[in-house]
Design an enzyme around this catalytic site. Sequence first.
Site, short mmCIF file in Angstrom:
data_model
loop_
_atom_site.label_atom_id
_atom_site.label_comp_id
_atom_site.label_asym_id
_atom_site.label_seq_id
_atom_site.Cartn_x
_atom_site.Cartn_y
_atom_site.Cartn_z
N GLY A 148 3.04 12.13 14.29
CA GLY A 148 3.18 12.64 15.65
C GLY A 148 2.82 11.67 16.44
O GLY A 148 2.50 10.53 16.32
N CYS A 206 10.09 6.34 15.41
CA CYS A 206 8.86 5.74 15.67
C CYS A 206 8.94 3.90 15.53
O CYS A 206 8.15 3.33 16.04
CB CYS A 206 7.77 6.06 14.92
SG CYS A 206 8.01 6.09 13.28
N THR A 248 -1.71 13.50 20.58
CA THR A 248 -1.79 14.53 19.46
C THR A 248 -2.76 14.33 18.22
O THR A 248 -3.38 15.00 17.77
CB THR A 248 -0.54 15.10 19.30
OG1 THR A 248 0.64 15.06 19.95
CG2 THR A 248 -0.38 16.51 18.53
N GLU A 265 -0.14 9.35 11.08
CA GLU A 265 0.94 8.42 11.54
C GLU A 265 1.50 8.77 13.22
O GLU A 265 1.75 9.51 13.31
CB GLU A 265 2.32 8.56 10.54
CG GLU A 265 1.86 8.52 9.22
CD GLU A 265 1.66 7.18 8.63
OE1 GLU A 265 1.80 6.25 9.18
OE2 GLU A 265 1.22 7.09 7.36
N THR A 284 0.40 9.67 19.50
CA THR A 284 -0.92 9.23 19.48
C THR A 284 -1.99 10.18 20.22
O THR A 284 -3.24 10.48 19.41
CB THR A 284 -1.15 7.74 20.30
OG1 THR A 284 -0.34 7.16 19.26
CG2 THR A 284 -2.67 7.33 20.17
P1 NAP Z 1 3.66 15.46 18.74
O1 NAP Z 1 4.05 16.12 19.99
O2 NAP Z 1 2.53 14.63 18.50
O3 NAP Z 1 4.00 16.67 17.67
C1 NAP Z 1 3.87 16.30 16.23
C2 NAP Z 1 3.57 17.70 15.40
O4 NAP Z 1 2.13 17.89 15.96
C3 NAP Z 1 4.56 18.64 15.82
O5 NAP Z 1 4.83 19.63 14.73
C4 NAP Z 1 3.60 19.53 16.93
O6 NAP Z 1 3.98 20.63 17.01
C5 NAP Z 1 2.25 19.41 16.27
N1 NAP Z 1 1.03 19.64 17.28
C6 NAP Z 1 1.10 19.37 18.60
N2 NAP Z 1 -0.30 19.67 18.99
C7 NAP Z 1 -0.89 19.98 17.92
C8 NAP Z 1 -2.40 20.18 17.82
N3 NAP Z 1 -3.09 20.53 18.78
N4 NAP Z 1 -2.87 20.36 16.43
C9 NAP Z 1 -1.94 20.26 15.62
N5 NAP Z 1 -0.60 20.01 15.46
C10 NAP Z 1 -0.20 20.02 16.66
O7 NAP Z 1 4.84 14.42 18.60
P2 NAP Z 1 6.44 14.73 18.64
O8 NAP Z 1 6.87 14.69 20.06
O9 NAP Z 1 6.96 15.71 17.94
O10 NAP Z 1 7.12 13.28 17.85
C11 NAP Z 1 7.16 12.07 18.50
C12 NAP Z 1 5.94 11.13 18.44
O11 NAP Z 1 5.95 11.01 16.84
C13 NAP Z 1 6.33 9.80 18.80
O12 NAP Z 1 4.99 9.46 19.49
C14 NAP Z 1 6.42 9.06 17.40
O13 NAP Z 1 6.23 7.53 17.76
C15 NAP Z 1 5.58 9.55 16.60
N6 NAP Z 1 6.15 9.45 15.14
C16 NAP Z 1 5.30 8.46 14.45
C17 NAP Z 1 5.90 8.20 13.10
C18 NAP Z 1 5.05 7.27 12.24
O14 NAP Z 1 5.30 7.10 11.21
N7 NAP Z 1 4.12 6.59 12.63
C19 NAP Z 1 7.10 8.73 12.77
C20 NAP Z 1 7.45 9.58 13.40
C21 NAP Z 1 7.45 9.86 14.63
P3 NAP Z 1 4.98 20.90 18.61
O15 NAP Z 1 6.13 20.29 18.42
O16 NAP Z 1 4.90 22.49 18.94
O17 NAP Z 1 4.22 20.27 19.69
#
Ligand code: NAP
Length: 474
Positions: free
Chosen positions: A225, A281, A229, A247, A227
Amino acid sequence: MQLGNFIGGKFCPPHSGAYIDDLNPATEEVIVRIPDSDGQDVDDAVAAAKAAFPAWSRTPAAERSRLLLKLADLIEQNLEELAQLESRDNGKTISLARRLDIPRAVANFRFFGTAILHHGSEAHPMDGVALNYTLRQPLGVAGLISPWNLPLYLLSWKIAPAVASGNTCVAKPSELTPLTANRLAELSLEAGIPAGVINIVHGYGAKAGRALTVHDDVPVISFTGGTVTGAAVATNASPRFKKISLELGGKNPNVIFADADLDDAVATTIRSSFWNQGEICLCGSRIFVERARYDEFLERFIAATKKLKIGDPLDETSDVGALISADHLRKVTGYIELAKREGGSVVCGGNRVDRRGYFVEPAIITGLGVNCRVLQEEIFGPVVTVTPFDGEEEAIAFANSTRYGLAATVWTRDLQRAHRVAAAIDSGTVWINCWLLRDLRVPFGGMRESGVGREGGFESLEFFTETKNICVKL
Ligand code: NAP
Protein backbone atom coordinates in the site's frame (compact mmCIF):
# COMPACT_ATOMS: atom_id res chain seq x y z
CA MET A 1 -26.76 -7.54 -2.25
CA GLN A 2 -24.39 -8.04 0.69
CA LEU A 3 -21.13 -9.96 0.93
CA GLY A 4 -19.93 -11.73 4.07
CA ASN A 5 -16.54 -12.21 5.63
CA PHE A 6 -15.03 -15.58 4.73
CA ILE A 7 -14.16 -17.20 8.06
CA GLY A 8 -13.56 -20.89 8.69
CA GLY A 9 -14.95 -21.81 5.27
CA LYS A 10 -18.24 -19.92 5.79
CA PHE A 11 -19.53 -16.52 4.71
CA CYS A 12 -20.46 -14.60 7.88
CA PRO A 13 -22.07 -11.21 8.58
CA PRO A 14 -20.02 -8.71 10.63
CA HIS A 15 -20.64 -8.61 14.40
CA SER A 16 -21.60 -4.95 14.24
CA GLY A 17 -24.17 -5.52 11.49
CA ALA A 18 -22.66 -2.49 9.71
CA TYR A 19 -21.92 -2.48 5.99
CA ILE A 20 -19.98 -0.29 3.53
CA ASP A 21 -21.19 0.55 0.02
CA ASP A 22 -18.87 -0.70 -2.73
CA LEU A 23 -19.20 1.61 -5.76
CA ASN A 24 -18.52 1.10 -9.44
CA PRO A 25 -16.16 4.04 -10.15
CA ALA A 26 -17.27 4.25 -13.77
CA THR A 27 -20.96 4.73 -12.90
CA GLU A 28 -20.88 5.81 -9.23
CA GLU A 29 -23.55 3.15 -8.56
CA VAL A 30 -23.48 0.81 -5.58
CA ILE A 31 -22.54 -2.70 -6.73
CA VAL A 32 -22.68 -4.48 -3.40
CA ARG A 33 -22.43 -3.85 0.36
CA ILE A 34 -19.51 -5.31 2.28
CA PRO A 35 -18.95 -5.92 6.01
CA ASP A 36 -17.58 -2.97 7.98
CA SER A 37 -15.55 -5.41 10.08
CA ASP A 38 -13.99 -4.65 13.42
CA GLY A 39 -11.63 -6.30 15.89
CA GLN A 40 -14.20 -8.97 16.81
CA ASP A 41 -14.48 -10.15 13.21
CA VAL A 42 -10.70 -10.19 12.93
CA ASP A 43 -10.52 -12.19 16.19
CA ASP A 44 -12.92 -14.77 14.71
CA ALA A 45 -10.91 -15.01 11.49
CA VAL A 46 -7.60 -15.35 13.33
CA ALA A 47 -9.12 -18.02 15.60
CA ALA A 48 -10.32 -19.98 12.54
CA ALA A 49 -6.89 -19.66 10.91
CA LYS A 50 -5.16 -20.70 14.12
CA ALA A 51 -7.39 -23.76 14.45
CA ALA A 52 -6.64 -24.78 10.86
CA PHE A 53 -2.87 -24.29 11.19
CA PRO A 54 -1.77 -27.59 12.84
CA ALA A 55 -3.37 -29.80 10.19
CA TRP A 56 -2.45 -27.54 7.26
CA SER A 57 1.17 -27.14 8.31
CA ARG A 58 1.47 -30.93 8.53
CA THR A 59 -0.21 -31.47 5.14
CA PRO A 60 2.47 -32.79 2.77
CA ALA A 61 3.86 -30.21 0.36
CA ALA A 62 2.66 -32.32 -2.58
CA GLU A 63 -0.94 -32.11 -1.34
CA ARG A 64 -0.73 -28.36 -0.65
CA SER A 65 0.67 -28.00 -4.15
CA ARG A 66 -2.17 -30.04 -5.68
CA LEU A 67 -4.80 -27.84 -4.00
CA LEU A 68 -3.14 -24.58 -5.02
CA LEU A 69 -2.78 -25.76 -8.60
CA LYS A 70 -6.46 -26.71 -8.59
CA LEU A 71 -7.27 -23.19 -7.39
CA ALA A 72 -5.12 -21.75 -10.20
CA ASP A 73 -7.05 -23.86 -12.72
CA LEU A 74 -10.38 -22.62 -11.34
CA ILE A 75 -9.26 -18.98 -11.56
CA GLU A 76 -8.23 -19.62 -15.16
CA GLN A 77 -11.54 -21.30 -15.99
CA ASN A 78 -13.37 -18.30 -14.52
CA LEU A 79 -11.04 -15.71 -16.05
CA GLU A 80 -13.74 -13.83 -17.93
CA GLU A 81 -16.05 -13.53 -14.92
CA LEU A 82 -13.18 -12.41 -12.68
CA ALA A 83 -12.00 -9.86 -15.26
CA GLN A 84 -15.52 -8.40 -15.42
CA LEU A 85 -15.70 -8.19 -11.61
CA GLU A 86 -12.29 -6.53 -11.42
CA SER A 87 -13.19 -4.02 -14.13
CA ARG A 88 -16.53 -3.07 -12.51
CA ASP A 89 -15.02 -2.82 -9.04
CA ASN A 90 -11.83 -0.93 -9.88
CA GLY A 91 -12.64 1.04 -13.05
CA LYS A 92 -9.77 -0.62 -14.94
CA THR A 93 -10.32 -1.57 -18.55
CA ILE A 94 -11.58 -5.06 -19.19
CA SER A 95 -8.77 -5.65 -21.69
CA LEU A 96 -6.15 -5.01 -18.97
CA ALA A 97 -7.96 -7.15 -16.39
CA ARG A 98 -8.01 -10.01 -18.92
CA ARG A 99 -4.41 -9.54 -20.01
CA LEU A 100 -2.71 -8.64 -16.72
CA ASP A 101 -4.60 -8.97 -13.45
CA ILE A 102 -6.28 -12.34 -13.68
CA PRO A 103 -3.53 -14.22 -15.60
CA ARG A 104 -1.02 -13.01 -13.00
CA ALA A 105 -3.20 -14.37 -10.19
CA VAL A 106 -3.20 -17.74 -11.98
CA ALA A 107 0.58 -17.52 -12.41
CA ASN A 108 1.09 -16.66 -8.72
CA PHE A 109 -0.79 -19.75 -7.52
CA ARG A 110 0.98 -21.95 -10.09
CA PHE A 111 4.38 -20.52 -9.27
CA PHE A 112 4.20 -20.87 -5.48
CA GLY A 113 2.20 -24.10 -5.73
CA THR A 114 5.17 -25.66 -7.54
CA ALA A 115 7.98 -23.68 -5.84
CA ILE A 116 7.32 -25.46 -2.54
CA LEU A 117 8.12 -28.75 -4.22
CA HIS A 118 11.61 -27.49 -5.03
CA HIS A 119 12.44 -25.44 -1.98
CA GLY A 120 15.04 -26.93 0.35
CA SER A 121 17.17 -25.79 3.22
CA GLU A 122 20.90 -25.93 3.79
CA ALA A 123 23.02 -28.46 5.69
CA HIS A 124 26.62 -27.75 6.74
CA PRO A 125 28.66 -30.84 7.70
CA MET A 126 31.30 -29.61 10.19
CA ASP A 127 34.29 -31.78 9.23
CA GLY A 128 33.02 -34.89 11.00
CA VAL A 129 32.41 -33.04 14.30
CA ALA A 130 28.78 -32.09 13.85
CA LEU A 131 26.08 -31.59 11.28
CA ASN A 132 24.55 -28.14 11.34
CA TYR A 133 21.39 -27.69 9.33
CA THR A 134 18.60 -25.18 8.87
CA LEU A 135 15.04 -26.29 9.48
CA ARG A 136 12.32 -24.16 7.88
CA GLN A 137 8.89 -24.10 9.45
CA PRO A 138 5.75 -22.08 8.73
CA LEU A 139 5.05 -19.25 11.14
CA GLY A 140 1.34 -19.68 11.88
CA VAL A 141 -1.35 -17.17 10.90
CA ALA A 142 -0.20 -14.68 8.26
CA GLY A 143 -1.85 -11.24 8.13
CA LEU A 144 -2.09 -10.05 4.52
CA ILE A 145 -3.13 -6.49 3.65
CA SER A 146 -3.49 -5.43 0.02
CA PRO A 147 -4.49 -2.32 -1.95
CA TRP A 148 -7.15 -1.64 -4.58
CA ASN A 149 -5.04 -1.05 -7.69
CA LEU A 150 -4.34 -4.68 -8.70
CA PRO A 151 -6.81 -6.40 -6.39
CA LEU A 152 -6.60 -10.11 -7.21
CA TYR A 153 -3.04 -9.91 -8.56
CA LEU A 154 -1.65 -8.54 -5.28
CA LEU A 155 -3.88 -10.60 -3.01
CA SER A 156 -2.75 -13.80 -4.75
CA TRP A 157 0.87 -12.59 -4.56
CA LYS A 158 0.52 -12.82 -0.78
CA ILE A 159 -1.95 -15.67 -0.23
CA ALA A 160 -0.14 -18.09 -2.57
CA PRO A 161 3.31 -18.09 -0.87
CA ALA A 162 1.84 -17.81 2.64
CA VAL A 163 -0.41 -20.82 2.24
CA ALA A 164 1.97 -22.81 0.02
CA SER A 165 4.59 -22.73 2.75
CA GLY A 166 2.18 -24.15 5.32
CA ASN A 167 0.75 -21.05 7.00
CA THR A 168 -2.89 -20.23 7.25
CA CYS A 169 -3.93 -16.64 6.62
CA VAL A 170 -6.30 -13.78 7.22
CA ALA A 171 -6.42 -11.37 4.29
CA LYS A 172 -7.82 -7.83 4.36
CA PRO A 173 -8.34 -6.57 0.81
CA SER A 174 -9.01 -2.90 0.17
CA GLU A 175 -12.60 -2.03 0.97
CA LEU A 176 -12.78 -0.32 -2.44
CA THR A 177 -12.28 -3.59 -4.36
CA PRO A 178 -13.74 -6.60 -2.51
CA LEU A 179 -15.37 -8.49 -5.40
CA THR A 180 -12.56 -10.71 -6.70
CA ALA A 181 -11.40 -11.50 -3.13
CA ASN A 182 -14.90 -12.75 -2.42
CA ARG A 183 -14.94 -14.86 -5.59
CA LEU A 184 -11.50 -16.23 -4.70
CA ALA A 185 -12.94 -17.40 -1.37
CA GLU A 186 -15.68 -19.30 -3.21
CA LEU A 187 -13.16 -20.85 -5.61
CA SER A 188 -10.90 -21.90 -2.72
CA LEU A 189 -13.80 -23.94 -1.31
CA GLU A 190 -14.42 -25.47 -4.73
CA ALA A 191 -10.72 -26.33 -4.98
CA GLY A 192 -10.99 -28.26 -1.70
CA ILE A 193 -8.69 -26.03 0.36
CA PRO A 194 -9.64 -26.86 3.97
CA ALA A 195 -11.82 -24.45 5.96
CA GLY A 196 -9.81 -21.89 7.91
CA VAL A 197 -6.70 -22.00 5.70
CA ILE A 198 -7.76 -18.88 3.78
CA ASN A 199 -9.89 -16.31 5.61
CA ILE A 200 -10.96 -12.95 4.24
CA VAL A 201 -12.14 -10.02 6.35
CA HIS A 202 -13.55 -6.99 4.56
CA GLY A 203 -13.60 -3.45 5.87
CA TYR A 204 -11.62 -0.33 6.53
CA GLY A 205 -7.87 -0.40 7.00
CA ALA A 206 -7.90 1.81 10.07
CA LYS A 207 -10.22 -0.65 11.82
CA ALA A 208 -10.01 -4.19 10.41
CA GLY A 209 -6.53 -3.77 8.94
CA ARG A 210 -5.16 -2.27 12.12
CA ALA A 211 -6.70 -5.05 14.25
CA LEU A 212 -4.79 -7.57 12.17
CA THR A 213 -1.48 -5.74 12.58
CA VAL A 214 -1.75 -5.67 16.39
CA HIS A 215 -3.16 -9.18 16.87
CA ASP A 216 -1.05 -11.31 19.20
CA ASP A 217 -1.76 -14.49 17.23
CA VAL A 218 -0.55 -13.06 13.92
CA PRO A 219 3.26 -13.31 13.86
CA VAL A 220 3.77 -12.11 10.28
CA ILE A 221 2.37 -9.18 8.29
CA SER A 222 2.75 -8.72 4.56
CA PHE A 223 1.53 -5.28 3.53
CA THR A 224 1.26 -3.57 0.14
CA GLY A 225 0.00 0.00 0.00
CA GLY A 226 1.05 3.60 0.43
CA THR A 227 4.16 4.75 2.30
CA VAL A 228 2.23 6.64 4.99
CA THR A 229 0.04 3.61 5.72
CA GLY A 230 3.13 1.40 5.67
CA ALA A 231 4.64 3.56 8.42
CA ALA A 232 1.46 3.10 10.51
CA VAL A 233 1.59 -0.67 9.94
CA ALA A 234 5.24 -0.75 11.02
CA THR A 235 4.49 1.41 14.08
CA ASN A 236 1.78 -1.02 15.18
CA ALA A 237 3.43 -4.30 14.27
CA SER A 238 7.10 -3.68 15.17
CA PRO A 239 6.72 -3.39 18.97
CA ARG A 240 5.05 -6.80 18.83
CA PHE A 241 8.13 -8.19 17.05
CA LYS A 242 6.22 -9.44 14.05
CA LYS A 243 7.96 -10.30 10.84
CA ILE A 244 7.00 -7.51 8.40
CA SER A 245 7.24 -6.95 4.69
CA LEU A 246 6.27 -3.53 3.33
CA GLU A 247 5.74 -2.94 -0.39
CA LEU A 248 5.08 0.80 -0.64
CA GLY A 249 4.70 3.73 -3.00
CA GLY A 250 6.92 5.02 -5.78
CA LYS A 251 7.75 8.01 -7.96
CA ASN A 252 9.42 6.09 -10.73
CA PRO A 253 11.78 7.67 -13.28
CA ASN A 254 11.91 6.82 -16.99
CA VAL A 255 15.31 7.86 -18.34
CA ILE A 256 15.41 8.12 -22.12
CA PHE A 257 18.82 8.71 -23.73
CA ALA A 258 19.18 10.27 -27.17
CA ASP A 259 20.35 6.98 -28.71
CA ALA A 260 17.19 5.12 -27.65
CA ASP A 261 14.86 3.39 -30.09
CA LEU A 262 12.26 6.12 -29.90
CA ASP A 263 9.46 4.08 -31.52
CA ASP A 264 9.75 1.53 -28.75
CA ALA A 265 10.39 4.11 -26.03
CA VAL A 266 7.26 6.12 -26.94
CA ALA A 267 5.00 3.06 -27.25
CA THR A 268 6.22 1.56 -23.97
CA THR A 269 6.14 4.88 -22.14
CA ILE A 270 2.49 5.26 -23.10
CA ARG A 271 1.79 1.97 -21.31
CA SER A 272 4.07 2.67 -18.35
CA SER A 273 2.42 6.05 -17.87
CA PHE A 274 -1.26 5.35 -18.44
CA TRP A 275 -2.02 1.65 -18.05
CA ASN A 276 -4.56 1.18 -15.30
CA GLN A 277 -4.99 5.00 -15.30
CA GLY A 278 -1.46 5.27 -13.92
CA GLU A 279 -2.60 3.37 -10.83
CA ILE A 280 0.19 0.80 -10.87
CA CYS A 281 2.95 1.25 -8.31
CA LEU A 282 5.46 0.52 -11.10
CA CYS A 283 4.16 3.15 -13.53
CA GLY A 284 6.81 5.70 -14.52
CA SER A 285 5.61 9.17 -13.55
CA ARG A 286 8.78 11.23 -14.07
CA ILE A 287 10.03 11.07 -17.64
CA PHE A 288 13.53 12.42 -18.29
CA VAL A 289 14.65 12.78 -21.91
CA GLU A 290 18.13 13.70 -23.12
CA ARG A 291 17.91 17.21 -24.53
CA ALA A 292 18.87 16.29 -28.12
CA ARG A 293 15.68 14.22 -28.54
CA TYR A 294 13.45 16.01 -26.00
CA ASP A 295 11.27 17.92 -28.50
CA GLU A 296 10.91 14.92 -30.77
CA PHE A 297 9.96 12.63 -27.88
CA LEU A 298 7.49 15.11 -26.44
CA GLU A 299 5.75 15.68 -29.76
CA ARG A 300 5.38 11.94 -30.42
CA PHE A 301 4.38 11.19 -26.83
CA ILE A 302 1.64 13.85 -26.87
CA ALA A 303 0.34 12.60 -30.23
CA ALA A 304 0.17 8.99 -28.94
CA THR A 305 -1.51 10.08 -25.68
CA LYS A 306 -4.20 11.96 -27.62
CA LYS A 307 -5.08 8.73 -29.43
CA LEU A 308 -5.94 6.90 -26.18
CA LYS A 309 -9.63 6.20 -25.86
CA ILE A 310 -11.03 7.11 -22.45
CA GLY A 311 -14.33 5.49 -21.69
CA ASP A 312 -16.45 2.68 -20.30
CA PRO A 313 -13.99 0.21 -18.76
CA LEU A 314 -16.17 -2.69 -19.92
CA ASP A 315 -15.88 -1.53 -23.54
CA GLU A 316 -13.28 -3.69 -25.30
CA THR A 317 -11.90 -0.68 -27.13
CA SER A 318 -11.28 1.58 -24.11
CA ASP A 319 -7.63 2.27 -23.27
CA VAL A 320 -8.20 4.32 -20.12
CA GLY A 321 -10.95 3.68 -17.58
CA ALA A 322 -12.06 5.40 -14.38
CA LEU A 323 -10.03 6.32 -11.32
CA ILE A 324 -10.84 4.32 -8.22
CA SER A 325 -12.88 6.86 -6.22
CA ALA A 326 -14.12 10.42 -5.90
CA ASP A 327 -11.44 11.07 -3.27
CA HIS A 328 -8.71 9.83 -5.56
CA LEU A 329 -10.06 11.89 -8.47
CA ARG A 330 -9.86 14.98 -6.22
CA LYS A 331 -6.27 14.10 -5.29
CA VAL A 332 -5.19 13.57 -8.91
CA THR A 333 -6.86 16.72 -10.28
CA GLY A 334 -5.48 18.60 -7.24
CA TYR A 335 -1.96 17.72 -8.38
CA ILE A 336 -2.73 18.90 -11.93
CA GLU A 337 -3.78 22.27 -10.45
CA LEU A 338 -0.68 22.28 -8.22
CA ALA A 339 1.50 21.72 -11.29
CA LYS A 340 0.13 24.96 -12.78
CA ARG A 341 0.72 26.85 -9.52
CA GLU A 342 4.29 25.51 -9.41
CA GLY A 343 4.87 27.03 -12.86
CA GLY A 344 4.35 23.95 -15.04
CA SER A 345 2.44 23.69 -18.32
CA VAL A 346 -0.19 21.03 -18.89
CA VAL A 347 0.63 20.31 -22.54
CA CYS A 348 -1.88 17.50 -22.97
CA GLY A 349 -5.10 16.41 -21.23
CA GLY A 350 -5.68 16.90 -17.53
CA ASN A 351 -9.39 17.75 -17.78
CA ARG A 352 -12.27 15.87 -16.20
CA VAL A 353 -14.22 13.86 -18.73
CA ASP A 354 -17.78 15.02 -19.16
CA ARG A 355 -19.58 11.86 -18.09
CA ARG A 356 -20.63 10.12 -14.91
CA GLY A 357 -17.81 8.37 -13.07
CA TYR A 358 -14.33 9.33 -11.96
CA PHE A 359 -12.69 9.94 -15.33
CA VAL A 360 -9.80 12.27 -16.07
CA GLU A 361 -7.82 12.72 -19.28
CA PRO A 362 -4.21 11.47 -19.14
CA ALA A 363 -2.08 14.53 -18.43
CA ILE A 364 1.42 15.48 -19.56
CA ILE A 365 3.16 18.29 -17.69
CA THR A 366 6.35 20.11 -18.66
CA GLY A 367 8.42 22.97 -17.29
CA LEU A 368 8.84 21.80 -13.69
CA GLY A 369 12.09 21.33 -11.78
CA VAL A 370 12.89 18.03 -10.10
CA ASN A 371 12.33 19.46 -6.62
CA CYS A 372 8.74 20.59 -7.24
CA ARG A 373 6.11 18.74 -5.23
CA VAL A 374 4.61 17.33 -8.43
CA LEU A 375 7.93 15.57 -9.11
CA GLN A 376 8.46 14.58 -5.49
CA GLU A 377 5.10 13.21 -4.31
CA GLU A 378 3.33 10.09 -5.51
CA ILE A 379 0.20 11.04 -7.48
CA PHE A 380 -0.80 7.51 -8.50
CA GLY A 381 -2.87 8.62 -11.47
CA PRO A 382 -2.55 9.31 -15.21
CA VAL A 383 -0.25 12.30 -14.71
CA VAL A 384 3.37 12.40 -15.90
CA THR A 385 6.02 15.08 -16.12
CA VAL A 386 8.53 15.33 -18.97
CA THR A 387 11.88 17.03 -18.26
CA PRO A 388 15.04 17.39 -20.37
CA PHE A 389 18.46 16.38 -19.05
CA ASP A 390 22.06 16.85 -20.16
CA GLY A 391 24.32 13.82 -19.87
CA GLU A 392 24.48 10.64 -17.86
CA GLU A 393 25.42 12.22 -14.54
CA GLU A 394 22.44 14.56 -14.56
CA ALA A 395 20.12 11.70 -15.61
CA ILE A 396 21.20 9.68 -12.58
CA ALA A 397 20.90 12.68 -10.24
CA PHE A 398 17.37 13.41 -11.52
CA ALA A 399 16.34 9.77 -11.21
CA ASN A 400 17.61 9.63 -7.62
CA SER A 401 16.10 12.95 -6.55
CA THR A 402 13.11 11.58 -4.57
CA ARG A 403 12.67 9.67 -1.31
CA TYR A 404 11.35 6.69 -3.24
CA GLY A 405 13.14 3.83 -4.98
CA LEU A 406 10.69 1.32 -6.39
CA ALA A 407 11.23 0.99 -10.15
CA ALA A 408 12.98 2.77 -13.02
CA THR A 409 13.23 2.44 -16.78
CA VAL A 410 16.33 3.22 -18.83
CA TRP A 411 16.23 3.58 -22.61
CA THR A 412 19.53 3.40 -24.52
CA ARG A 413 21.25 1.30 -27.16
CA ASP A 414 24.62 1.68 -25.41
CA LEU A 415 25.14 -1.58 -23.51
CA GLN A 416 27.77 -0.32 -21.10
CA ARG A 417 25.82 2.79 -20.24
CA ALA A 418 22.68 0.72 -19.66
CA HIS A 419 24.46 -1.35 -17.00
CA ARG A 420 26.22 1.66 -15.48
CA VAL A 421 23.07 3.71 -15.12
CA ALA A 422 21.00 0.75 -13.87
CA ALA A 423 23.54 0.13 -11.11
CA ALA A 424 23.62 3.83 -10.16
CA ILE A 425 19.86 4.35 -9.83
CA ASP A 426 18.55 3.64 -6.32
CA SER A 427 15.67 1.42 -7.25
CA GLY A 428 14.48 -2.09 -6.42
CA THR A 429 13.85 -2.80 -10.11
CA VAL A 430 15.42 -1.24 -13.21
CA TRP A 431 14.06 -2.09 -16.64
CA ILE A 432 16.32 -1.54 -19.64
CA ASN A 433 14.46 -0.93 -22.90
CA CYS A 434 11.29 -2.50 -21.50
CA TRP A 435 8.74 -2.21 -18.68
CA LEU A 436 6.79 -4.55 -16.43
CA LEU A 437 8.58 -7.72 -17.48
CA ARG A 438 9.48 -9.80 -14.45
CA ASP A 439 10.40 -13.39 -13.85
CA LEU A 440 8.52 -14.55 -10.76
CA ARG A 441 11.74 -16.07 -9.42
CA VAL A 442 13.45 -12.73 -8.82
CA PRO A 443 13.20 -10.81 -5.52
CA PHE A 444 10.90 -7.84 -5.76
CA GLY A 445 10.57 -4.75 -3.55
CA GLY A 446 11.60 -1.17 -3.07
CA MET A 447 14.53 0.82 -1.70
CA ARG A 448 14.30 3.90 0.53
CA GLU A 449 10.66 4.82 1.30
CA SER A 450 9.34 2.35 -1.29
CA GLY A 451 9.59 -0.55 1.07
CA VAL A 452 11.34 -2.92 3.37
CA GLY A 453 12.00 -6.57 2.58
CA ARG A 454 11.74 -8.52 -0.64
CA GLU A 455 9.01 -10.80 -1.92
CA GLY A 456 9.04 -13.04 -4.95
CA GLY A 457 10.51 -16.42 -5.74
CA PHE A 458 12.02 -18.37 -2.89
CA GLU A 459 12.36 -15.11 -0.93
CA SER A 460 8.59 -15.16 -0.37
CA LEU A 461 8.73 -18.75 0.86
CA GLU A 462 11.56 -17.74 3.18
CA PHE A 463 9.66 -14.70 4.40
CA PHE A 464 6.69 -16.85 5.37
CA THR A 465 8.83 -19.39 7.25
CA GLU A 466 11.01 -19.31 10.34
CA THR A 467 14.43 -20.90 10.29
CA LYS A 468 15.80 -22.99 13.12
CA ASN A 469 19.47 -23.75 13.36
CA ILE A 470 19.92 -27.36 14.45
CA CYS A 471 23.34 -28.72 15.28
CA VAL A 472 23.85 -32.45 15.90
CA LYS A 473 27.14 -33.68 17.40
CA LEU A 474 28.42 -36.67 15.47
P1 NAP B 1 -3.29 2.35 1.30
O1 NAP B 1 -4.28 3.42 1.51
O2 NAP B 1 -2.00 2.43 1.98
O3 NAP B 1 -4.04 0.98 1.69
C1 NAP B 1 -3.49 -0.30 1.52
C2 NAP B 1 -4.24 -1.29 2.39
O4 NAP B 1 -3.98 -0.99 3.75
C3 NAP B 1 -5.76 -1.22 2.25
O5 NAP B 1 -6.32 -2.49 2.39
C4 NAP B 1 -6.12 -0.32 3.41
O6 NAP B 1 -7.45 -0.42 3.78
C5 NAP B 1 -5.18 -0.84 4.46
N1 NAP B 1 -4.95 0.06 5.60
C6 NAP B 1 -5.18 1.40 5.70
N2 NAP B 1 -4.83 1.86 6.93
C7 NAP B 1 -4.37 0.79 7.62
C8 NAP B 1 -3.86 0.60 8.94
N3 NAP B 1 -3.74 1.62 9.80
N4 NAP B 1 -3.47 -0.64 9.32
C9 NAP B 1 -3.56 -1.68 8.46
N5 NAP B 1 -4.05 -1.57 7.20
C10 NAP B 1 -4.44 -0.35 6.78
O7 NAP B 1 -2.96 2.17 -0.24
P2 NAP B 1 -3.97 2.19 -1.45
O8 NAP B 1 -4.44 3.58 -1.66
O9 NAP B 1 -4.99 1.11 -1.26
O10 NAP B 1 -3.01 1.74 -2.65
C11 NAP B 1 -2.21 2.62 -3.35
C12 NAP B 1 -0.79 2.64 -2.81
O11 NAP B 1 -0.25 1.32 -2.84
C13 NAP B 1 0.15 3.47 -3.66
O12 NAP B 1 0.99 4.20 -2.82
C14 NAP B 1 0.96 2.44 -4.43
O13 NAP B 1 2.23 2.88 -4.85
C15 NAP B 1 1.05 1.36 -3.43
N6 NAP B 1 1.36 0.08 -4.05
C16 NAP B 1 2.61 -0.44 -3.89
C17 NAP B 1 2.95 -1.64 -4.51
C18 NAP B 1 4.31 -2.23 -4.37
O14 NAP B 1 4.48 -3.39 -4.73
N7 NAP B 1 5.29 -1.53 -3.84
C19 NAP B 1 1.99 -2.31 -5.27
C20 NAP B 1 0.73 -1.73 -5.42
C21 NAP B 1 0.42 -0.54 -4.79
P3 NAP B 1 -8.46 0.76 3.24
O15 NAP B 1 -8.59 0.52 1.79
O16 NAP B 1 -9.69 0.55 3.99
O17 NAP B 1 -7.79 2.07 3.58
